[in-house]
Design an enzyme around this catalytic site. Sequence first.
Site, short mmCIF file in Angstrom:
data_model
loop_
_atom_site.label_atom_id
_atom_site.label_comp_id
_atom_site.label_asym_id
_atom_site.label_seq_id
_atom_site.Cartn_x
_atom_site.Cartn_y
_atom_site.Cartn_z
CG HIS A 76 -1.86 -1.15 1.24
ND1 HIS A 76 -3.13 -1.08 0.69
CD2 HIS A 76 -1.73 -2.43 1.71
CE1 HIS A 76 -3.73 -2.26 0.83
NE2 HIS A 76 -2.91 -3.09 1.44
CG ASN A 308 -8.65 -7.74 8.07
OD1 ASN A 308 -8.69 -8.91 8.40
ND2 ASN A 308 -9.61 -7.15 7.40
CG ASP A 335 -1.37 -6.39 3.59
OD1 ASP A 335 -1.58 -5.34 2.93
OD2 ASP A 335 -2.22 -6.90 4.34
#
Lengths: 462, 312
Positions: A76, A308, A335
């Site tokens: 991200h 998550n 992630d």
Amino acid sequence: MTPLEHRAQPPADLLVRGAHVLDPRSGIDAPHDVLVRGGVIAELGAPGSLEAPDGAEVLDGEGRHLFPGFVDPHVHLRVPGQEHKEDLDSGTRAAAAGGYVAVVAMPNTDPVVDSAPVLRSLREAARREARVPVGFLASITRGLEGEALTEMAELADAGALGFTDDGRPVHRAGILRKALQYQRLAGRPLFLHEEDPSLSGRGVMHEGEVSARLGLAGIPSISESTLIARDAALAGYEDGRIHIQHLSARESVEAVAEAKARGVRITAEASPHHLTLTDDALLGAPLAGAGEAGRSSASGLDTRLKMNPPLRAEHDRQALIAGLRDGTIDCVATDHAPHAREEKEVPFEEAPMGTTGLETAFAALYTELVLPGVLPLALVVDRLSAGAALVDVPLPAIAVGERASFCLVDLGAEYEVGEAGYESRSENCCFAGRRLRGRVLATVAAGAVAYRQRTFSVVGAA
Amino acid sequence: MRHLLSIEDLDRAAIERILDRAKTFVEISDREIKKVPALRGRRVLNLFYEASTRTRSSFELAAKSLSADVINFAAGGSSVEKGESLKDTVQTLSAYQPDLIVIRTPHVGAAALVAGWTTAGVVNAGDGKHEHPTQALLDVYTLRERLGGLDGRSIWIVGDVMHSRVARSNIQAFTRMGARVTVCGPPTLIPRGVEALGCEVAYTLDDLGQADVVYALRMQHERMSDSFVPSLREYAARYQINGRRLGARQVLMHPGPVNRGVELAAEVIDSPQAVIGQQVAAGVVVRMAVLYELLAGRTAPDRSAMPVGAGA
């Protein structure tokens, strides 16, 4: 033409002297001199056999390892809209510092990457700012709302490497089925965040003994695996190609293995934190500043450990390791999910999900899995770059004639992961406070030097 | 001891020390002047992010009985409503130089977080669904008074265990004091993995007769909307403690406030087995003992930046 973008850098002319080259895919596992000219690997020779040409810099590889550069299919970068957490420059600096030579950014930005103009402007920004090549996924549904498909064909033409609603599942089976059908036109894999919200509810951590003890709402492992099973069935029926993001649970590994055995075109990733940490960590270390009394149960509730899917139980971790070993899990993905300090400095239930991971991925896996003999180094190195295949990007290789994309690593270097001092703009790293071994000294990405550790000096220019 | 964040921080000896001291405070309430100067000049800050009547008032009364100065800070009507973060609120209030912060929040681990942000001692008066250690202490106190001790006793905690911080603290406190704990309730309200706290699990009241103590939990109406139980009617039919189910020799406890006709039938609330009133009374002396434990030993407020380790 590759749809990956980065800021053009002068091609490297350098000689890495005497590094132990380990490239599992080309079968090299021995000390070599590696000569790069014009950004391309020009020669591989016995240690001490190659001379640096005029103007080339020389890196001392003695006692160090040279690996094919890592490729992360799941980061991200927070652009556009959340540049206070990360941007293309800081995020790709973090990638280079972790040995990564290419990363794939998720579209859950503000605005969402759900139209060709947004995607084009991002790729243009990456051409100005990115230190290593960056590819972009576009969303499967408009605004990540799970209701209407994006213009997937146009987005694919505009350079989307694939599609995902990451951060959320595609909750309605009918929508995912249409995306799989439409894949025949758009091409490109669907990257799936698997979580049944009717099972995960308001959960903030793994459902199990630790959540029972802490009184925190749990996210059961089956909230992930049941949706994987559903989506594998859909992909099989439509002959679509899907990739399961951030596997966390044993049942999920089983679901992927079953689908693979049935011939479904399915791949999967797991993160360094799910491979090395469990939910026990939430009971663990005392909170900074809380002192001895801070060792009570809730004080391990470090929000950096909130992500998550959540850190799960030891049997889940073992299943992930076994899956990575036997190929059920194709690759490692971090992630990497940066969040600002003030966003994480709140009670656990209020904190956003996510940990950074690019700068610690190799060291975490090396320290926790390779050093104790759980996984061979070659396998970890392979899985750290195997994500390239998911998005049809050439796998980095250390071979004459290949564009130089590698990292130089000191396996002996031990350091404590700090509260600060990251290349990333954010500091929410779940490994903070842990001692890790394996430091990236330099990264060459797409033929140019993308990172050099500050204390690692060039031996000298010939 | 610097903070009281969790029952896990207390071993049996520490619990007994606090409760023995609590007992010495009982006679203060019988005096004409219900006050001793033990904590004169100390500041206690009550920081309550959730509605609370008895916990807050008993902390306030406890502090005043020991002559400490008390500031009450309720989150409603304060800058918290303007979006001030917990950290900023705590650091702002720390400028008042409290010696102790008593905090209740809806968030698990918040008291431990606050302990890291202030030089004051911190008492957890309830952090989300995690713990409520002073409730557990006053419950142990009440049982010691009634039964003499908890060793070998069987205690059933009945009701919504999943959403209960009282259950979490009491399972640990009761087992630490030598009791055997069984939690009982609808399977939807028993958290998966709760056995890790050292209790047994039952889904019916069939074996309730073996209990020496029946501890009923409050059943909240909002649980209906999440389908944890189909109806209060069905819940009461299966789990209500009533005159038929409660034995003559059993002790009945409840943390209050009671939903009459739901978890408890009217006839047992007023029965001689019930010690609900004694629990409330114990709340004051036990909280006095906790304040005393945390404050009296320290000659001067510790303003050094480095938090001190907990010692018995």
